[in-house]
Design a protein around this motif. Structure first.
Motif, PDB file in Angstrom:
ATOM      1  N   GLU A  77       0.835  -1.199   0.000  1.00 40.74           N
ATOM      2  CA  GLU A  77       0.000   0.000   0.000  1.00 40.74           C
ATOM      3  C   GLU A  77       0.870   1.249   0.000  1.00 40.74           C
ATOM      4  O   GLU A  77       1.904   1.296   0.660  1.00 40.74           O
ATOM      5  CB  GLU A  77      -0.901   0.005   1.241  1.00 40.74           C
ATOM      6  N   LYS A  78       0.426   2.249  -0.742  1.00 37.89           N
ATOM      7  CA  LYS A  78       1.091   3.543  -0.762  1.00 37.89           C
ATOM      8  C   LYS A  78       0.156   4.585  -0.163  1.00 37.89           C
ATOM      9  O   LYS A  78      -1.015   4.655  -0.527  1.00 37.89           O
ATOM     10  CB  LYS A  78       1.454   3.926  -2.202  1.00 37.89           C
ATOM     11  N   ARG A  94     -10.617   4.670   5.287  1.00 41.03           N
ATOM     12  CA  ARG A  94     -10.218   3.368   5.827  1.00 41.03           C
ATOM     13  C   ARG A  94      -9.922   3.523   7.315  1.00 41.03           C
ATOM     14  O   ARG A  94      -9.677   4.625   7.796  1.00 41.03           O
ATOM     15  CB  ARG A  94      -8.991   2.824   5.094  1.00 41.03           C
TER      16      ARG A  94
END
Length: 479
Positions: free
Chosen positions: A132-133, A158
Motif C-alpha cells: 500500500e502507498k 479506511r
C-alpha cells in the motif's frame, strides 16, 4: 534442499531435491531433474514459516512453493529474498515515491511489514497481503497510544493504520514521518507563495490547504479565497502552446486544478560530525552571485522578479511570478545557466565549521529537462466524463475517463496520485504475456480503476479539439 510446488487448487505439481539461490534478481530453484523454476521477487505475495526450517512462499498466481532442508543458507536466502521482494514489488506496482526511502522493519495492521518513508509518501510492503502507498497529502493525523509504541495513522476512507513493533526505532519513525509530512506541506506552501507573491499569509494558508501535493482543488474553492487566485495559478502553470486548449477545457464543465511534485529536492547533510547550530546569524557564501531564495532583500528580489514576457491566458502575468517557481513548472527558464548561482548550498564560513546540514535544494528543480512539478486540470463534463489535462508537459496527451460526479472525480484523482501520475499503464496493453503492465493491472487497485474508466486518449495535434469533442460525446456505460 527439498522443494514442493503446489498448484492453486492444492494439487502437487512437482517435488524433489535441488538447489535454491538468488540469481539475476530472482529466486531460482534448480531441481536435480526437470525444468528450472524462476520466481520474480515481486511475484511472492506471502512469506511464511509454518514449521521450523520450512519456508512457504505464496505466489501471485495462487501457487505455493515450499522449501525445506535449506541448512545454513536459509537465513541468508530469506534475507536476500525479502529485500529483493520489497524493491521488486515497488517497481511492479508503481509504488515507489519521490526521493530515497528510509526503511523500517515493523508491523502494520497486525502483520510484519517493511515501512518505507519517501519524500512524498509512506509505502507499506507486508510479508502477507497487498502493498500500500499512502501519500502524505492523504494523512489527516498521526497519534500514539498510551504506551507510545503503537502509532496510528489517520487516512480517510479506511480505518487508521496501526504501526508498531518498531523497537528502538519507534521514535525515529514517528519523528521522521511527522517531519516528512510537514516538509511536504511546507514545500507546497513555499511553491504557491512563489506563484502568488501578492497573497497574504492567511489566504495563502487556505490555498495551500486545498492544493495538497497531487490532489486537485475545485475552481470555486480557490476563487472563494480570493477572486484572482485561480486565474493567476492557471496563467503561471500553462505552457504557451497549451493555452488555447486550456481555455477550451475551462468551458466544458466543473474544473479542478492541481500540482504534483515529481523530483526530490531534499539533500542530506555532509561533514565529519553532527552539525552545530550557531547562536550567531548564519553567513551564507554565494560566491558573489544571487542564490535562489537567499536571506534578506536579495533573496526576496530573486524570488519576486520575472521578465515581462509572460505566458498564460491574459499575459503578461501581472504578478511578479518568480523564476524559481516557473522553473519548477517548466513554463519558463527559471534561474538557468548564467542567470543562476546553481543549487543553493548553505555553507557556513565560520572558522572550524565544515558541516553542511540537511536542506531543501529548491534551485535543483530548475535543472530538470522535464517539469519538476506537474500542473494539471480535471474537468467534469455534463456528458459524464472526466478530462485529465497536464498543462506544462509538452508531450503529455489528454486522458478521458467515464465519471458520474465529484466523488468519482476525487476517486480518479487519488488513483492518479497513487500512480505518481505515470499514465502509460492506463492505455497500454495489459493482457499479453509480453506486457510490462500486466501484473500491475492485475494487482494494483488504482490502475484497475483507471483502466476500467478509461474512455479515450487525445494526442495534441491539429485535430485535438475535434478528437476531444468526439471522446466526450460518447455516452458512457451506466455502470
Amino acid at each position: 534442499m527439498h522443494y514442493r510446488l503446489i498448484a492453486d487448487g492444492g494439487a502437487l505439481l512437482d517435488e524433489g531435491g535441488g538447489t535454491a539461490e538468488m540469481a539475476g534478481g530472482a529466486l531460482v530453484v534448480t531441481p536435480e531433474q526437470g525444468a528450472v523454476l524462476r520466481v520474480a521477487p515481486g511475484d511472492v505475495v506471502e512469506i511464511q514459516e509454518p514449521q521450523p526450517y520450512v519456508v512457504l512462499l505464496t505466489l501471485a498466481d495462487g501457487a505455493r512453493l515450499e522449501l525445506s532442508r535449506l541448512g545454513v543458507m536459509r537465513t541468508q536466502l530469506l534475507a536476500e529474498l525479502s529485500e529483493a521482494r520489497v524493491a521488486d514489488t515497488e517497481r511492479v506496482l508503481l509504488l515507489d515515491g519521490v526521493g530515497s526511502a528510509e526503511a523500517f522493519p515493523g508491523w502494520a495492521d497486525g502483520s510484519p511489514a517493511e515501512l518505507r518513508l519517501y519524500d512524498d509518501a509512506l509505502v507499506i510492503v507486508p510479508d502477507a497481503g497487498l502493498a500500500e502507498k499512502v501519500p502524505y497529502a492523504f494523512i489527516k493525523g498521526v497519534t500514539t497510544d498510551a504506551s507510545g509504541y503503537t502509532i496510528g495513522i489517520d487516512v480517510p476512507g479506511r480505518p487508521p493504520i496501526a504501526v508498531g513493533r518498531l523497537a528502538r526505532r519507534t521514535s525515529e519513525f514517528l519523528d521522521l514521518l511527522r517531519a516528512r509530512t510537514a516538509a511536504a506541506s511546507g514545500r507546497t506552501s513555499h511553491f504557491l507563495a512563489a506563484l502568488l507573491p501578492g497573497l497574504g499569509p492567511v489566504a495563502l494558508r487556505s490555498v495551500a490547504a486545498q492544493l495538497r501535493d497531487g490532489l486537485a482543488a475545485p475552481r470555486e474553492g480557490l476563487e472563494a479565497v480570493e477572486a484572482g487566485v485561480f486565474a493567476a495559478l492557471i496563467n503561471a502553470a500553462t505552457r504557451p502552446e497549451r493555452v488555447a486548449g486550456a481555455r477550451r477545457l475551462l468551458g466544458l464543465g466543473r474544473v479542478w486544478l492541481g500540482f504534483k511534485q515529481t523530483v526530490s529536492v531534499q539533500r542530506a547533510g555532509s561533514g565529519a560530525g553532527p552539525w552545530r547550530d550557531s547562536a550567531r546569524p548564519p553567513v551564507l557564501d554565494h560566491d558573489g552571485r544571487a542564490g535562489s531564495f537567499g536571506p534578506g532583500l536579495p533573496g526576496m528580489l530573486a524570488a519576486g522578479l520575472v521578465s515581462g514576457a509572460g505566458s498564460g491566458f491574459d499575459g503578461p502575468f501581472d504578478a511578479y511570478g518568480p523564476g524559481l517557481a516557473y522553473g519548477m513548472l517548466g513554463t519558463m527558464g527559471g534561474f538557468q545557466s548564467g542567470n543562476s548561482a546553481g543549487p543553493h548550498l548553505p555553507r557556513s564560513v565560520f572558522p572550524h565549521e565544515s558541516v553542511t546540514p540537511a536542506y531543501t535544494d529548491h534551485a535543483a528543480l530548475t535543472d530538470a529537462a522535464d517539469p519538476a512539478v506537474l500542473a494539471f486540470l480535471l474537468v467534469l463534463t455534463p456528458s459524464g466524463h472526466l478530462v485529465h489535462e497536464v498543462l506544462n508537459a509538452a508531450d503529455h496527451a489528454t486522458y478521458v475517463f467515464t465519471c458520474r460526479d465529484a466523488d468519482q472525480a476525487a476517486q480518479l484523482n487519488r488513483a492518479l496520485d497513487l500512480l505518481g501520475f505515470r499514465v502509460e499503464g492506463i492505455h497500454a496493453d495489459a493482457t499479453s504475456a509480453a506486457s510490462q503492465y500486466r501484473k500491475t493491472a492485475q494487482r494494483l487497485p488504482a490502475l484497475r480503476v483507471l483502466r476500467e474508466r478509461f474512455a479515450g486518449r487525445v494526442i495534441h495535434t491539429d485535430g485535438w479539439a475535434e478528437q476531444l469533442k468526439l471522446a466526450i460525446s460518447r455516452i458512457p456505460d451506466p455502470a
